[in-house]
Enzyme design. Structure first.
Site, PDB file in Angstrom:
ATOM      1  N   ARG A  54    -102.513  41.881 -35.947  1.00 21.03           N
ATOM      2  CA  ARG A  54    -101.793  42.937 -36.401  1.00 21.03           C
ATOM      3  C   ARG A  54    -102.394  43.483 -37.795  1.00 21.03           C
ATOM      4  O   ARG A  54    -102.690  44.561 -38.067  1.00 21.03           O
ATOM      5  CB  ARG A  54    -100.332  42.711 -36.541  1.00 21.03           C
ATOM      6  CG  ARG A  54     -99.636  43.133 -35.344  1.00 21.03           C
ATOM      7  CD  ARG A  54     -98.441  41.942 -35.120  1.00 21.03           C
ATOM      8  NE  ARG A  54     -99.066  40.746 -34.866  1.00 21.03           N
ATOM      9  CZ  ARG A  54     -99.199  40.386 -33.774  1.00 21.03           C
ATOM     10  NH1 ARG A  54     -99.051  41.136 -32.655  1.00 21.03           N
ATOM     11  NH2 ARG A  54     -99.842  39.161 -33.405  1.00 21.03           N
ATOM     12  N   THR A  55    -102.428  42.560 -38.916  1.00 15.73           N
ATOM     13  CA  THR A  55    -102.711  42.738 -40.065  1.00 15.73           C
ATOM     14  C   THR A  55    -104.259  43.152 -40.102  1.00 15.73           C
ATOM     15  O   THR A  55    -104.490  44.182 -40.692  1.00 15.73           O
ATOM     16  CB  THR A  55    -102.454  41.459 -40.940  1.00 15.73           C
ATOM     17  OG1 THR A  55    -101.193  41.066 -40.760  1.00 15.73           O
ATOM     18  CG2 THR A  55    -102.548  41.934 -42.428  1.00 15.73           C
ATOM     19  N   LYS A  83    -121.465  27.923 -46.857  1.00 15.90           N
ATOM     20  CA  LYS A  83    -122.514  27.126 -47.401  1.00 15.90           C
ATOM     21  C   LYS A  83    -121.773  26.620 -48.752  1.00 15.90           C
ATOM     22  O   LYS A  83    -122.581  26.048 -49.500  1.00 15.90           O
ATOM     23  CB  LYS A  83    -123.610  28.169 -47.924  1.00 15.90           C
ATOM     24  CG  LYS A  83    -124.198  28.795 -46.782  1.00 15.90           C
ATOM     25  CD  LYS A  83    -125.414  29.699 -47.434  1.00 15.90           C
ATOM     26  CE  LYS A  83    -125.569  31.035 -46.451  1.00 15.90           C
ATOM     27  NZ  LYS A  83    -126.324  32.001 -47.180  1.00 15.90           N
ATOM     28  N   ARG A 104    -106.877  37.467 -46.477  1.00 16.84           N
ATOM     29  CA  ARG A 104    -106.169  36.419 -45.762  1.00 16.84           C
ATOM     30  C   ARG A 104    -106.698  35.051 -45.844  1.00 16.84           C
ATOM     31  O   ARG A 104    -107.838  35.153 -45.462  1.00 16.84           O
ATOM     32  CB  ARG A 104    -105.543  36.724 -44.282  1.00 16.84           C
ATOM     33  CG  ARG A 104    -104.746  35.734 -43.574  1.00 16.84           C
ATOM     34  CD  ARG A 104    -104.210  35.833 -42.136  1.00 16.84           C
ATOM     35  NE  ARG A 104    -103.145  36.813 -42.417  1.00 16.84           N
ATOM     36  CZ  ARG A 104    -102.577  37.372 -41.361  1.00 16.84           C
ATOM     37  NH1 ARG A 104    -102.667  36.727 -40.070  1.00 16.84           N
ATOM     38  NH2 ARG A 104    -101.468  38.124 -41.335  1.00 16.84           N
ATOM     39  N   HIS A 132     -96.498  37.394 -47.768  1.00 18.77           N
ATOM     40  CA  HIS A 132     -97.193  38.220 -46.810  1.00 18.77           C
ATOM     41  C   HIS A 132     -96.502  39.782 -47.315  1.00 18.77           C
ATOM     42  O   HIS A 132     -95.720  40.348 -46.350  1.00 18.77           O
ATOM     43  CB  HIS A 132     -96.931  37.916 -45.544  1.00 18.77           C
ATOM     44  CG  HIS A 132     -97.798  38.496 -44.380  1.00 18.77           C
ATOM     45  ND1 HIS A 132     -98.488  39.747 -44.827  1.00 18.77           N
ATOM     46  CD2 HIS A 132     -97.987  38.342 -43.136  1.00 18.77           C
ATOM     47  CE1 HIS A 132     -99.188  40.228 -43.649  1.00 18.77           C
ATOM     48  NE2 HIS A 132     -99.072  39.289 -42.534  1.00 18.77           N
TER      49      HIS A 132
HETATM   50  N1   CP Z   1     -97.508  39.830 -38.507  1.00 16.27           N
HETATM   51  C1   CP Z   1     -98.733  39.487 -38.721  1.00 16.27           C
HETATM   52  O1   CP Z   1     -99.037  38.868 -39.779  1.00 16.27           O
HETATM   53  O2   CP Z   1     -99.648  39.300 -37.503  1.00 16.27           O
HETATM   54  P1   CP Z   1    -101.164  38.842 -37.449  1.00 16.27           P
HETATM   55  O3   CP Z   1    -101.064  37.203 -37.957  1.00 16.27           O
HETATM   56  O4   CP Z   1    -101.423  38.992 -36.092  1.00 16.27           O
HETATM   57  O5   CP Z   1    -101.861  39.421 -38.444  1.00 16.27           O
END
Ligand code: CP
Length: 306
Positions: A54-55, A83, A104, A132
């Site tokens: 999703r993100t 590396k 992320r 998040h």
């Molecule tokens: N909600 C969420 O962060 O989903 P993903 O891990 O698929 O990005």
């Protein structure tokens, strides 16, 4: 107001700034075509050191729908991280090429570190079991769409409250609105971290803790389910023991208010039975759509294009 800022934690933006951002997202939801050229000539880098559906996809889709472009990786082993390059040096380098970085990373604090070294705004797309914040913007837009307000709502967060970064961010951000109340529904082993409970207590925000989903459902306006975060467990045995502690079924949904909504940041594993998906109160697949629109608004704001 938000131009050239980074978004690392859930309260980096004030309530007024958050509300303004949600206002823009609402305008994009109503008329997405009106924003199709807003980011022409702009470039976003997405650095995903951890898996995502999703993100990653929603940020890419958001930038492309705004007329901008994206580069990046989903597998850090295809970059010079393989590396031994530090994330600080990667940030210094990549920010010379792009207008905005989305990152992320499995380590708590990684996005903050990157923001210190980058020459452009940085968005935290999840740092370990910490925060998040763009999932929280997604959640707030979803709640506002269905409930028309934040004030006075009772929200139950259920599942892995220890490692669930979406939950940490949501509670931190949502607690800034008036007369909200939280129910923390988890097994004792996956309870909400002390620093969040202590912060709520210091600010006199009401919350209760329970391990009974059935007993909690009747009083909720929002039920926020979450998966048990297998990747954060040290012991696979412990994960297997706890993973199915809560399963939301049709029978349990029957205990909820007619206008309760059920949310989930996804991915879902077993914690919501597929039979619940057809209940009109189950809004988690609409929630993912709002995630793209709110990220469109966020990109525009940080680039000073609105
Ligand atoms: N909600 C969420 O962060 O989903 P993903 O891990 O698929 O990005």
């Amino acid at each position: 107001m938000l131009k050239n800022r980074s978004l690392i934690g859930p309260d980096d933006f004030t309530v007024a700034e958050t509300d303004e951002l949600l206002g823009l997202a609402g305008r994009i939801v109503r008329e997405p075509g009106a924003f199709s050229g807003a980011c022409a000539g702009k470039l976003l880098a997405s650095l995903f050191y951890e898996p995502s559906t999703r993100t990653k996809f929603s940020f890419d889709a958001a930038m492309l729908r705004l007329g901008g472009q994206t580069i990046g990786f989903s597998d850090p082993l295809t970059s010079s991280a393989a590396k031994g390059e530090t994330i600080a040096d990667s940030a210094r380098t990549i920010s010379k090429y792009v207008d905005l970085i989305v990152v992320r990373h499995p380590k708590e604090g990684a996005a903050k570190l990157i923001s210190r070294y980058a020459d452009c705004p940085v968005i935290n797309a999840g740092d370990g079991g910490h925060h998040h914040p763009t999932q929280t913007l997604t959640d707030l837009l979803t709640i506002r769409h269905y409930k028309k307000r934040f004030e006075g709502l009772s929200i139950g967060v259920c599942g892995d409250l220890k490692f669930g970064r979406t939950i940490h961010s949501l509670v931190t951000s949502f607690s800034r609105y008036e007369n909200v109340r939280f129910l923390f529904i988890s097994p004792e082993e996956l309870a909400m971290p002390g620093y969040i409970r202590e912060d709520l207590a210091a600010r006199k925000i009401p919350y209760a803790e329970t391990d009974s989903l059935e007993a909690s459902i009747p009083e909720l306006d929002v039920l926020y389910m979450s998966r048990v975060q297998r990747e954060r467990f040290i012991s696979e045995e412990e994960y297997l023991r706890l993973k199915d502690f809560f399963i939301l079924t049709k029978d349990k949904m029957a205990l909820g208010k007619p206008d309760m909504i059920v949310m989930h940041p996804l991915p879902r594993i077993n914690e919501i039975a597929a039979e619940v998906d057809d209940d009109p109160r189950a809004v988690y697949f609409e929630q993912v759509r709002f995630g793209m629109y709110v990220r469109m608004a966020l990109i525009m704001k940080l680039l000073g294009l609105e």
